[in-house]
Write a protein that holds these residues in place. Structure first.
Motif, PDB file in Angstrom:
ATOM      1  N   VAL A  98      25.649  41.451  -6.709  1.00  0.00           N
ATOM      2  CA  VAL A  98      24.195  41.420  -6.578  1.00  0.00           C
ATOM      3  C   VAL A  98      23.729  41.385  -4.874  1.00  0.00           C
ATOM      4  N   ASN A  99      23.793  42.418  -4.368  1.00  0.00           N
ATOM      5  CA  ASN A  99      23.698  42.821  -2.973  1.00  0.00           C
ATOM      6  C   ASN A  99      22.346  43.637  -2.863  1.00  0.00           C
ATOM      7  N   GLU A 100      22.041  44.033  -1.472  1.00  0.00           N
ATOM      8  CA  GLU A 100      20.927  44.825  -1.376  1.00  0.00           C
ATOM      9  C   GLU A 100      20.898  46.087  -2.020  1.00  0.00           C
ATOM     10  N   HIS A 101      21.986  46.546  -2.258  1.00  0.00           N
ATOM     11  CA  HIS A 101      21.878  48.053  -2.598  1.00  0.00           C
ATOM     12  C   HIS A 101      21.523  47.987  -4.176  1.00  0.00           C
ATOM     13  N   TYR A 102      22.112  47.040  -4.910  1.00  0.00           N
ATOM     14  CA  TYR A 102      21.882  46.844  -6.348  1.00  0.00           C
ATOM     15  C   TYR A 102      20.338  46.481  -6.432  1.00  0.00           C
ATOM     16  N   LEU A 103      20.043  45.410  -5.423  1.00  0.00           N
ATOM     17  CA  LEU A 103      18.419  44.869  -5.650  1.00  0.00           C
ATOM     18  C   LEU A 103      17.640  46.364  -5.323  1.00  0.00           C
ATOM     19  N   ALA A 104      18.035  47.164  -4.537  1.00  0.00           N
ATOM     20  CA  ALA A 104      17.023  48.248  -4.206  1.00  0.00           C
ATOM     21  C   ALA A 104      17.120  49.320  -5.574  1.00  0.00           C
ATOM     22  N   VAL A 105      18.246  49.459  -6.050  1.00  0.00           N
ATOM     23  CA  VAL A 105      18.263  50.406  -7.147  1.00  0.00           C
ATOM     24  C   VAL A 105      17.596  49.836  -8.296  1.00  0.00           C
ATOM     25  N   LEU A 106      17.800  48.425  -8.593  1.00  0.00           N
ATOM     26  CA  LEU A 106      16.907  47.816  -9.561  1.00  0.00           C
ATOM     27  C   LEU A 106      15.485  47.949  -9.135  1.00  0.00           C
ATOM     28  N   SER A 107      15.084  47.708  -8.191  1.00  0.00           N
ATOM     29  CA  SER A 107      13.682  47.859  -7.698  1.00  0.00           C
ATOM     30  C   SER A 107      13.083  49.206  -7.982  1.00  0.00           C
ATOM     31  N   ALA A 108      13.841  50.124  -7.435  1.00  0.00           N
ATOM     32  CA  ALA A 108      13.648  51.715  -8.003  1.00  0.00           C
ATOM     33  C   ALA A 108      13.309  51.797  -9.432  1.00  0.00           C
ATOM     34  N   ALA A 109      14.288  51.330 -10.441  1.00  0.00           N
ATOM     35  CA  ALA A 109      14.209  51.546 -11.567  1.00  0.00           C
ATOM     36  C   ALA A 109      13.006  50.770 -12.244  1.00  0.00           C
ATOM     37  N   TYR A 110      12.696  49.781 -11.631  1.00  0.00           N
ATOM     38  CA  TYR A 110      11.417  48.938 -12.183  1.00  0.00           C
ATOM     39  C   TYR A 110      10.345  49.634 -11.635  1.00  0.00           C
ATOM     40  N   VAL A 111       9.822  50.060 -10.608  1.00  0.00           N
ATOM     41  CA  VAL A 111       8.745  51.040 -10.326  1.00  0.00           C
ATOM     42  C   VAL A 111       8.501  52.117 -11.024  1.00  0.00           C
ATOM     43  N   ASP A 112       9.847  52.845 -11.412  1.00  0.00           N
ATOM     44  CA  ASP A 112       9.954  53.961 -12.237  1.00  0.00           C
ATOM     45  C   ASP A 112       9.350  53.727 -13.570  1.00  0.00           C
ATOM     46  N   THR A 113       9.934  52.577 -14.166  1.00  0.00           N
ATOM     47  CA  THR A 113       9.527  52.148 -15.704  1.00  0.00           C
ATOM     48  C   THR A 113       8.108  51.831 -15.509  1.00  0.00           C
ATOM     49  N   VAL A 114       7.400  50.909 -14.835  1.00  0.00           N
ATOM     50  CA  VAL A 114       6.216  50.666 -14.604  1.00  0.00           C
ATOM     51  C   VAL A 114       5.221  51.908 -14.686  1.00  0.00           C
ATOM     52  N   ARG A 115       5.487  52.693 -13.470  1.00  0.00           N
ATOM     53  CA  ARG A 115       4.855  54.281 -13.259  1.00  0.00           C
ATOM     54  C   ARG A 115       4.713  54.842 -14.690  1.00  0.00           C
ATOM     55  N   HIS A 116       5.856  54.843 -15.455  1.00  0.00           N
ATOM     56  CA  HIS A 116       5.827  55.664 -16.645  1.00  0.00           C
ATOM     57  C   HIS A 116       5.242  54.994 -17.779  1.00  0.00           C
TER      58      HIS A 116
END
Length: 175
Positions: A98-116
């Motif tokens: 659980v580092n910044e890379h994972y949190l950024a990937v998770l955030s990108a997936a979150y934004v994508d899921t909300v957007r769709h």
């Protein structure tokens, strides 16, 4: 039309390369060069010059764009393929910690899921990551705390910050 952007800093300038999301090869469609927010006005006094434009790194920008497409799992025409790519990117990232890379990937997936227009966003991400919804909720909170994801008061949403985009450009094995 939505687009994917890559930023580079060249001295006091910020260069933004932008590709439409419906392309998968080639150079950027647009290029913008603007003063950095923190630029010293004295450094900007001479304006743009060939010294700056010669330092444009299209190869690096294209490499970063391809990495962003993989990391953020930009939507494909096939929703199942999109979901498979998201799951793979998320699980690969969380398996590294659980580092910044994972949190950024998770955030990108979150934004994508909300957007769709996805419902049950946290539950959907929990299934993709292989963790509980409570854990994913805590990870999203941590992403916001670290300045990777903006908040959307009272409802699902938010945007990736410049910091998140910078983190996503880094090879996950280096983080």
């Amino acid at each position: 039309m939505s687009e994917t952007r890559v930023r580079q800093e060249i001295g006091p300038w910020v260069v933004t390369y932008a590709w439409p999301n419906d392309v998968d090869q080639g150079g950027p469609r647009t290029l913008t060069i603007a003063p950095a927010e923190t630029a010293d006005p004295a450094e900007l006094a001479g304006g743009l010059s060939t010294t700056v434009t010669r330092r444009l790194d299209f190869v690096r920008a294209a490499d970063e764009w391809r990495q962003l497409r993989r990391s953020a799992a930009i939507a494909t025409d096939d929703p199942e393929e999109h979901r498979r790519r998201q799951r793979a990117a998320l699980r690969d990232a969380v398996n590294r910690g659980v580092n910044e890379h994972y949190l950024a990937v998770l955030s990108a997936a979150y934004v994508d899921t909300v957007r769709h227009g996805g419902t049950g966003v946290t539950a959907t991400l929990a299934e993709l990551v292989g963790r509980s919804p409570e854990t994913v909720r805590a990870h999203l909170k941590e992403a916001r705390k670290r300045g990777l994801l903006t908040a959307s008061k009272g409802r699902a949403g938010g945007q990736l910050t410049d910091r998140a985009w910078r983190v996503l450009r880094i090879d996950p094995q280096e983080s």
